[in-house]
Design an enzyme around this catalytic site. Structure first.
Site, mmCIF file in Angstrom:
data_model
loop_
_atom_site.group_PDB
_atom_site.id
_atom_site.type_symbol
_atom_site.label_atom_id
_atom_site.label_comp_id
_atom_site.label_asym_id
_atom_site.label_seq_id
_atom_site.Cartn_x
_atom_site.Cartn_y
_atom_site.Cartn_z
ATOM 1 N N TYR A 142 0.862 -1.186 0.000
ATOM 2 C CA TYR A 142 0.000 0.000 0.000
ATOM 3 C C TYR A 142 0.889 1.224 0.000
ATOM 4 O O TYR A 142 1.872 1.291 0.746
ATOM 5 C CB TYR A 142 -0.897 -0.002 1.239
ATOM 6 C CG TYR A 142 -1.748 1.247 1.403
ATOM 7 C CD1 TYR A 142 -2.808 1.504 0.529
ATOM 8 C CD2 TYR A 142 -1.487 2.170 2.424
ATOM 9 C CE1 TYR A 142 -3.596 2.643 0.675
ATOM 10 C CE2 TYR A 142 -2.269 3.315 2.567
ATOM 11 C CZ TYR A 142 -3.321 3.544 1.696
ATOM 12 O OH TYR A 142 -4.095 4.680 1.846
ATOM 13 N N ASP A 237 9.284 2.937 -0.452
ATOM 14 C CA ASP A 237 8.253 3.582 0.356
ATOM 15 C C ASP A 237 8.478 3.150 1.795
ATOM 16 O O ASP A 237 8.097 2.050 2.201
ATOM 17 C CB ASP A 237 6.866 3.185 -0.151
ATOM 18 C CG ASP A 237 5.752 3.843 0.673
ATOM 19 O OD1 ASP A 237 6.080 4.523 1.670
ATOM 20 O OD2 ASP A 237 4.577 3.664 0.313
ATOM 21 N N LYS A 265 4.427 8.721 9.010
ATOM 22 C CA LYS A 265 4.285 8.039 10.305
ATOM 23 C C LYS A 265 5.332 8.504 11.344
ATOM 24 O O LYS A 265 5.219 9.602 11.837
ATOM 25 C CB LYS A 265 4.246 6.524 10.081
ATOM 26 C CG LYS A 265 3.039 6.181 9.160
ATOM 27 C CD LYS A 265 2.592 4.758 9.142
ATOM 28 C CE LYS A 265 1.254 4.655 8.421
ATOM 29 N NZ LYS A 265 1.259 4.010 7.132
HETATM 30 C C1 LIG Z 1 0.588 4.585 5.800
HETATM 31 C C2 LIG Z 1 1.286 4.390 4.529
HETATM 32 C C3 LIG Z 1 1.145 5.280 3.461
HETATM 33 C C4 LIG Z 1 0.158 6.411 3.482
HETATM 34 O O1 LIG Z 1 0.455 7.350 4.467
HETATM 35 P P1 LIG Z 1 -0.711 8.343 4.973
HETATM 36 O O2 LIG Z 1 -0.017 9.237 5.930
HETATM 37 O O3 LIG Z 1 -1.757 7.450 5.576
HETATM 38 O O4 LIG Z 1 -1.227 9.061 3.784
HETATM 39 C C5 LIG Z 1 1.932 5.099 2.345
HETATM 40 N N1 LIG Z 1 2.814 4.078 2.269
HETATM 41 C C6 LIG Z 1 2.965 3.189 3.262
HETATM 42 C C7 LIG Z 1 3.971 2.105 3.134
HETATM 43 C C8 LIG Z 1 2.192 3.298 4.418
HETATM 44 O O5 LIG Z 1 2.330 2.392 5.383
#
Ligand SMILES: *Cc1c(COP(=O)(O)O)cnc(C)c1O
Length: 425
Positions: A142, A237, A265
């Site tokens: 994701y 990511d 995060k």
């Molecule tokens: C949480 C997450 C996102 C999205 O971040 P948001 O702050 O919720 O928009 C993108 N990539 C990864 C790997 C994530 O865990």
């Protein structure tokens, strides 16, 4: 009705599904979501006054625990000096410098307001830099909810993707190829076929959005080699893994330098903040230096930056990650032994302060293997643990998080609760 039930029914009258982000609604596990009134350290309290040991930590950011006093003080001080300026501040430089120091692949960094925004910007940048349109992602990863990434595999291997959400144009999804995680051969075939059209490969270097799936070492190595060979941008990511699995994030653990990285995060310490950065020659293509547009009214917000700075400084304390990883390992080892003792089909693993539990004999290595885990068994376990004051992620497809605030006693209490559940008590 409980207070949680009253609030949930009231929320549904004004907010779609009663929540501002879908997993919160408990649709996957069933039942009523808990509305939280406060958190402190490893604990959260719901609207009925029930206390839980929290293994969600706001989905990862709270590596220091809830309402960590130094973070709260820094945010309060920043707030008193001004909530937002829409102009540069010194603290943003300090945060960018810290990120560069910790993660050597970052030569230039830009701050944004969420993980989604960081990823969306990095993708546009990769396309602008290469002049190519095609993106490769992996099933089960994701990357936030940007249109180009809400794409699942098409009908055959190496066919272009289909939208995984209504509202995403099929025309756009056609530019994304969704391959199997940990499948180096599939990736090599895709490069054989489309090498000169691939703008970027984006991957969670440790997948945390299909429960927890670790990369096979050769998977990331092959990816690095193929991107270099074909002039595609490799994007790690690290929104979830950044400063969560180790002091230099997943790229530090595996010793692989991506071209661009995205963060969110933990870097915001619980406030809205994202970041993306990487190679100077690529990052210099962003406005105002280059032709790729990217902007944000609240980017580099002083409160978020203050929280991020405190968090990054505290996790640099000697032994921080060793202690966090040891505690997380103790948790998964305790859960595994409790399941084994009672003949429950179960496996678990951890990396840094992140863990996965699976109702399957082996830890999964792909999206298909995650999907093959016993979801009903997880749902029963989730509710039984919740009833015993343990708050796990309300879905079988999410990773769990341990914070520095969790004590050995918290871990022991969690393992004891699980043992009672596995024993059918
Ligand atoms: C949480 C997450 C996102 C999205 O971040 P948001 O702050 O919720 O928009 C993108 N990539 C990864 C790997 C994530 O865990």
């Amino acid at each position: 009705m409980t207070r949680n039930e009253i609030l949930f029914s009231r929320a549904q009258a004004s907010i779609p599904g009663g929540v501002n982000s879908p997993v919160r609604a408990f649709r996957s596990v069933g039942g009523t979501p808990r509305f939280f009134t406060r958190g402190a350290g490893a604990y959260v309290w719901d609207a009925d006054g029930v206390r839980y040991i929290d293994y969600v930590g706001s989905w990862g950011p709270l590596i220091l625990g809830h309402a960590e006093p130094d973070t709260v003080a820094a945010v309060q001080e920043a707030a008193a000096r001004g909530l937002s300026f829409g102009a540069p501040t010194e603290a943003e430089i300090e945060l960018a410098e810290l990120l560069k120091e910790r993660v050597p692949s970052l030569e230039l960094v830009r701050l944004v307001s969420s993980g989604t925004e960081a990823v969306m910007s990095a993708i546009r940048l990769a396309r602008g830099f290469t002049g190519r349109d095609l993106i490769i992602k992996f099933e089960g990863c994701y990357h936030g909810h940007a249109d180009s990434l809400l794409v699942k595999a098409g009908s055959g291997l190496l066919t272009f993707g289909n939208p995984s959400s209504a509202g995403v144009p099929a025309e756009l999804a056609k530019h994304t190829l969704a391959l199997d995680y940990n499948d180096s051969e599939g990736l090599a075939e895709a490069f054989d076929k489309h090498g000169d059209q691939i703008a970027c490969v984006i991957v969670e270097p440790i997948a945390g959005n299909m429960n927890l799936v670790l990369p096979r070492p050769e998977f990331l190595r092959t990816m690095r080699e193929l991107c270099t060979k074909h002039g595609a941008v490799l994007i790690f990511d690290e929104v979830m893994t950044g400063f969560r699995v180790g002091p230099a994030s997943a790229q530090g653990l595996y010793g692989i330098a991506p071209d661009l990285s995205t963060f969110g995060k933990v870097v915001g310490g619980g406030l809205p903040l994202g970041a993306f950065g990487g190679r100077r020659d690529i990052m210099e293509k962003i406005a105002p230096l280059g032709p790729v547009y990217q902007a944000g009214t609240l980017s580099g917000n002083p409160l978020s930056v203050a929280a991020g700075l405190v968090t990054l400084k505290k996790i640099a304390a000697p032994g921080f990650f060793e202690a966090l990883a040891a505690k997380t390992r103790a948790l998964v080892e305790g859960l595994r032994q409790a399941a084994q003792k009672h003949g429950v089909t179960f496996s678990a693993q951890s990396v840094g302060g992140m863990f996965g539990i699976y109702f399957a004999a082996e830890c999964p290595a792909s999206f298909a293997e995650v999907m093959a885990c016993d979801k009903e068994a997880f749902n029963r376990f989730f509710h039984a643990m919740l009833a015993r004051g343990i708050y796990l992620a309300p879905s079988a497809y999410e990773a769990g998080f341990v914070s520095a605030a969790h004590t050995e006693a918290d871990i022991a209490a969690t393992v004891a609760a699980a043992e009672a559940v596995f024993a059918g008590r």
